[in-house]
Design a protein around this motif. Structure first.
Motif, PDB file in Angstrom:
ATOM      1  N   ARG A  38     -12.912   8.653   2.575  1.00 55.98           N
ATOM      2  CA  ARG A  38     -13.422   7.942   1.402  1.00 55.98           C
ATOM      3  C   ARG A  38     -13.812   8.969   0.359  1.00 55.98           C
ATOM      4  N   PRO A  45      -6.966   0.485  -1.786  1.00 54.46           N
ATOM      5  CA  PRO A  45      -7.214   0.324  -3.227  1.00 54.46           C
ATOM      6  C   PRO A  45      -8.158   1.416  -3.736  1.00 54.46           C
ATOM      7  N   ASN A  46      -8.023   1.764  -5.008  1.00 53.77           N
ATOM      8  CA  ASN A  46      -8.846   2.815  -5.601  1.00 53.77           C
ATOM      9  C   ASN A  46     -10.226   2.347  -6.012  1.00 53.77           C
ATOM     10  N   GLU A  47     -10.501   1.064  -5.935  1.00 51.53           N
ATOM     11  CA  GLU A  47     -11.771   0.554  -6.448  1.00 51.53           C
ATOM     12  C   GLU A  47     -12.593  -0.057  -5.336  1.00 51.53           C
ATOM     13  N   TYR A 100      -2.782   4.494   1.897  1.00 52.32           N
ATOM     14  CA  TYR A 100      -3.766   4.482   0.816  1.00 52.32           C
ATOM     15  C   TYR A 100      -4.302   3.076   0.572  1.00 52.32           C
ATOM     16  N   SER A 149     -12.678  11.396  -3.199  1.00 52.33           N
ATOM     17  CA  SER A 149     -11.634  12.062  -3.976  1.00 52.33           C
ATOM     18  C   SER A 149     -10.428  12.436  -3.125  1.00 52.33           C
ATOM     19  N   TYR A 150      -9.250  12.202  -3.671  1.00 56.18           N
ATOM     20  CA  TYR A 150      -8.020  12.617  -2.990  1.00 56.18           C
ATOM     21  C   TYR A 150      -7.960  14.130  -2.853  1.00 56.18           C
ATOM     22  N   ARG A 178       0.831  -1.205   0.000  1.00 62.54           N
ATOM     23  CA  ARG A 178       0.000   0.000   0.000  1.00 62.54           C
ATOM     24  C   ARG A 178       0.866   1.255   0.000  1.00 62.54           C
ATOM     25  N   THR A 189     -14.257   2.807  -4.594  1.00 62.00           N
ATOM     26  CA  THR A 189     -14.085   4.200  -4.185  1.00 62.00           C
ATOM     27  C   THR A 189     -12.750   4.332  -3.468  1.00 62.00           C
ATOM     28  N   PRO A 190     -11.941   5.315  -3.832  1.00 57.17           N
ATOM     29  CA  PRO A 190     -10.660   5.494  -3.135  1.00 57.17           C
ATOM     30  C   PRO A 190     -10.872   5.746  -1.639  1.00 57.17           C
ATOM     31  N   TRP A 191      -9.968   5.223  -0.826  1.00 56.32           N
ATOM     32  CA  TRP A 191      -9.999   5.496   0.608  1.00 56.32           C
ATOM     33  C   TRP A 191      -8.581   5.578   1.140  1.00 56.32           C
TER      34      TRP A 191
END
Length: 146
Positions: A95, A129-131, A127, A97-98, A51, A133-135
């Motif tokens: 959770r 995973p991006n899928e 960080y 958008s960055y 990560r 939704t990014p968290w």
């Protein structure tokens, strides 16, 4: 909006490129440093399972950009072993958008101020995973309980 809590953060081994930068330069620099770490890992046969992390040691900022190192890998070039801090920390999960990640940091520092918790200034992001939704896990190191 954010569930902030005190946690006993565990030391997590990392592979990073440390840097001294400015906040103006940081948005471009972190991508470069992250790419350097991932190039090192790929050369060592590691393609996934690590990560991304960002450790902010102070407000200068002195930073360490890299990954949690869950598997052994030879580190080369400017990529060095390090670790995320252990001990008391205030934490939350962002959770979405960055671009909105600053709101999570603000929520943690406001929560701490409301409860009389003092931060050391050291903070980090881990960080997910991006899928789908990014968290991102956000941590702020707390001073020792007196």
């Amino acid at each position: 909006m954010y569930d902030v809590r005190i946690v006993d953060a565990q030391r997590r081994p990392t592979a990073v490129v440390p840097a001294q930068t400015t906040w103006a330069q940081f948005p471009a620099l972190w991508r470069e440093l992250s790419g350097e770490v991932w190039a090192c890992l790929r050369a060592g046969g590691v393609e996934r399972g690590c990560r991304n992390i960002m450790l902010y040691l102070d407000d200068s900022p002195r930073v360490e950009i890299g990954v949690e190192l869950g598997v052994p890998c030879a580190l080369t070039g400017r990529v060095v072993p390090s670790a995320l801090p252990a001990g008391r920390a205030a934490a939350t999960v962002h959770r979405g958008s960055y671009a909105d990640l600053g709101a999570a940091h603000a929520a943690v520092t406001e929560w701490c101020a409301e409860r009389g918790e003092r931060t050391t200034g050291v903070r980090w992001e881990v960080y997910g995973p991006n899928e789908p939704t990014p968290w991102v896990e956000v941590f702020w190191q707390l001073t020792a309980v007196e």
